[in-house]
Design a protein around this motif. Sequence first.
Motif, short mmCIF file in Angstrom:
data_model
loop_
_atom_site.label_atom_id
_atom_site.label_comp_id
_atom_site.label_asym_id
_atom_site.label_seq_id
_atom_site.Cartn_x
_atom_site.Cartn_y
_atom_site.Cartn_z
N PHE A 444 82.32 51.92 -1.80
CA PHE A 444 81.15 52.36 -1.01
C PHE A 444 81.40 52.86 0.30
N TYR A 445 82.35 52.15 1.07
CA TYR A 445 82.36 52.71 2.76
C TYR A 445 83.22 53.92 2.60
N ARG A 446 83.91 54.19 1.91
CA ARG A 446 84.65 55.24 1.82
C ARG A 446 83.79 56.55 1.13
N GLU A 447 83.21 56.27 0.35
CA GLU A 447 82.23 57.41 -0.01
C GLU A 447 80.97 58.04 0.89
N ALA A 448 80.79 56.78 1.52
CA ALA A 448 79.56 57.05 2.73
C ALA A 448 79.51 58.43 3.29
N PRO A 449 80.58 58.89 4.04
CA PRO A 449 80.58 60.01 4.85
C PRO A 449 80.32 61.45 4.08
N VAL A 450 80.66 61.58 2.74
CA VAL A 450 80.96 62.86 2.11
C VAL A 450 79.38 63.59 2.16
N ASN A 451 78.41 62.84 1.77
CA ASN A 451 77.39 63.52 1.80
C ASN A 451 76.71 64.18 3.09
N SER A 452 77.04 63.39 4.15
CA SER A 452 76.59 63.92 5.48
C SER A 452 77.31 65.23 5.83
N ILE A 453 78.44 65.27 5.33
CA ILE A 453 79.28 66.47 5.75
C ILE A 453 79.27 67.62 4.79
N TRP A 454 79.21 67.36 3.63
CA TRP A 454 79.05 68.22 2.38
C TRP A 454 77.89 69.22 2.55
N GLU A 455 78.03 70.27 2.01
CA GLU A 455 76.75 71.30 2.11
C GLU A 455 75.82 71.08 3.13
N GLY A 456 76.60 71.27 4.48
CA GLY A 456 75.53 71.38 5.65
C GLY A 456 75.91 70.01 6.39
N SER A 457 76.45 70.20 7.53
CA SER A 457 76.58 68.75 8.38
C SER A 457 75.19 68.59 9.01
N GLY A 458 75.16 67.44 9.86
CA GLY A 458 74.13 67.16 10.32
C GLY A 458 73.56 68.20 11.09
N ASN A 459 74.19 68.90 11.90
CA ASN A 459 73.77 69.67 12.99
C ASN A 459 73.02 70.94 12.42
N VAL A 460 73.73 71.39 10.91
CA VAL A 460 73.12 72.46 10.36
C VAL A 460 71.83 72.14 9.72
N MET A 461 71.70 70.84 9.20
CA MET A 461 70.50 70.37 8.77
C MET A 461 69.31 70.33 9.68
N CYS A 462 69.64 69.97 10.79
CA CYS A 462 68.57 69.68 11.82
C CYS A 462 68.01 71.14 12.44
N LEU A 463 69.14 71.95 12.62
CA LEU A 463 68.59 73.40 12.95
C LEU A 463 67.77 74.08 11.79
#
Length: 580
Positions: A444-463
Amino acid sequence: MTDPANPAPNALCAGTTHDVTNQAPPLENYNLFTVDVALGEALVRANAGWHRDTLVRHGAKLGEAATLALADLANRHEPELHTHSPRGERIDAIEFHPAWHRLLALLREEGLHALPFAEPRPGAMAARCAGYFLHAQLESGSLCPLTMTFASIPVLMREPALFETLRAPLFTREHDARDVPLAQKRSIMIGMGMTEKQGGSDVRSNRTEARPALAQTGRGAPYLLTGHKWFFSAPQCDAHLVLARTTGHDALSCFFVPRFRPDGTKNAVNVQRLKNKLGNRSNASSEVEFFDAWGVMIGDEGRGVPTIIEMANFTRLDCVIGSAALMRAALVQAIHHARHRSAFGRALADQPLMQNVLADLALESEAATVLFMRLARAFEESQGDGVRDGNGDADTALEARAWRRIVTPAAKFWVCKRALAFTGEAMEVWGGNGYVEEGPMARFYREAPVNSIWEGSGNVMCLDVLRALEREADAAQALFLAWRRAAQGDAVLSAALDRLAALLNGAPGTREASARRAAQQLVLIAQAVLLREGDGPRESADAFIATRLGEHDADCDRVFGTLPARFDHAAIVERALPSH
């Protein structure tokens, strides 16, 4: 001297130093749906109560020991790339463990790849999202080709001639693992290829070129693509939506690129290697090169980014659901462990500080659950370029549009970010047992970062949130008015709305730099409103608001387990996972 044939009464046999005690039994043979009170309540609010019996059956199947074992098998036996056949032919075949195909079969059997499109009815989107949420608690890698297939359908439906050839294999609930041309497949999966090594999220810098294969050009015409993709998601899919640049056009176009050409020969999409990823290891991600790969233009020439963004909007929703599911899965495991593990004379779950941690995690998980279920409803109520709802209420539909266009990217940013801290905290509840790979917590822990990175990182989403607020001003106003009404009588929630308004109305030069804070505040207010208006205990909503929007204003350094003592921590935990 001791006689080996007659050992002393208290002597231990060789290799036996102690009895195994105080270890939590595996969490298995339970129903993932029936133990989730918040999900059941949200299902009814989303007009999808008709799907309850299906989810009860689905939840029981996913909780069986044999089904849970599939996730471990698929992640321990990773996919293997075979670029050539024994005769030297280029095949670019991906070999998966049978557990992988069984996971995909389970997903399709439930219609999670197409339900709202294949069987449209009120609540169908929420029904599908609830089922997807349950499966995502089992295994994450198998979701990738499933979610891209789902998200491709509304894009492909805009191409009537092409879609007519794909409708049956897209909508079927059968899984067909064979690697054969489209015309021979009983069911198909669709992937996407956007990013290139020089651009990443800046897809407008893509260099892949497309030249006409025939005299015909434009929408529906065949092209030959030459170039590369740095992240080509699920290369075993039967076709991909790909961005490329046509001659004389600065803007990109979108192409439907199958694994096989119309004549049945392998298409010139060569897999260079599979990515060696931190998590999501059951799924194949790759780098590919196109050497005059055959494809058909979909959408208008030069409108590739808007065309594929429609697909990305649906995958963003699934990223939110996938992260919420990781949180839920980790929470359930943590509570189960704490109830069966004792320390210092009593069960962990009965100790005040541990109760605080578990209750805080439970609030975070429920807030994520009600959020994605509300977004699912918004995707159904707000369709295409217009707005509508089932009752023809323009104001309600305008608000739904705001949830879809504004809150979705903010939720993708925030919930996916929270999953990292959440799974780490839940792992700590397990202690050292959580850190080893034999249990699910490390995965679960290793899976956690992928959705934040995939198809638009945090900065892309916030903009994107800022752009959506500007372009959808009427929808934003309708949403904020609704939130103002919900906040009446709640000083903390009203003050949070004031802070958000001040942030969004600040000087133009500071808005972009503050985009993350604005997106965070927006999501927390959305979650607070949903908890306040939902069917759960008022105290749970009060606890969430006090600790996420109160005195510290959702301080980013806040850790789990800091709920004020005035709240009933044990009751919050019991709601999250009933003990009986």
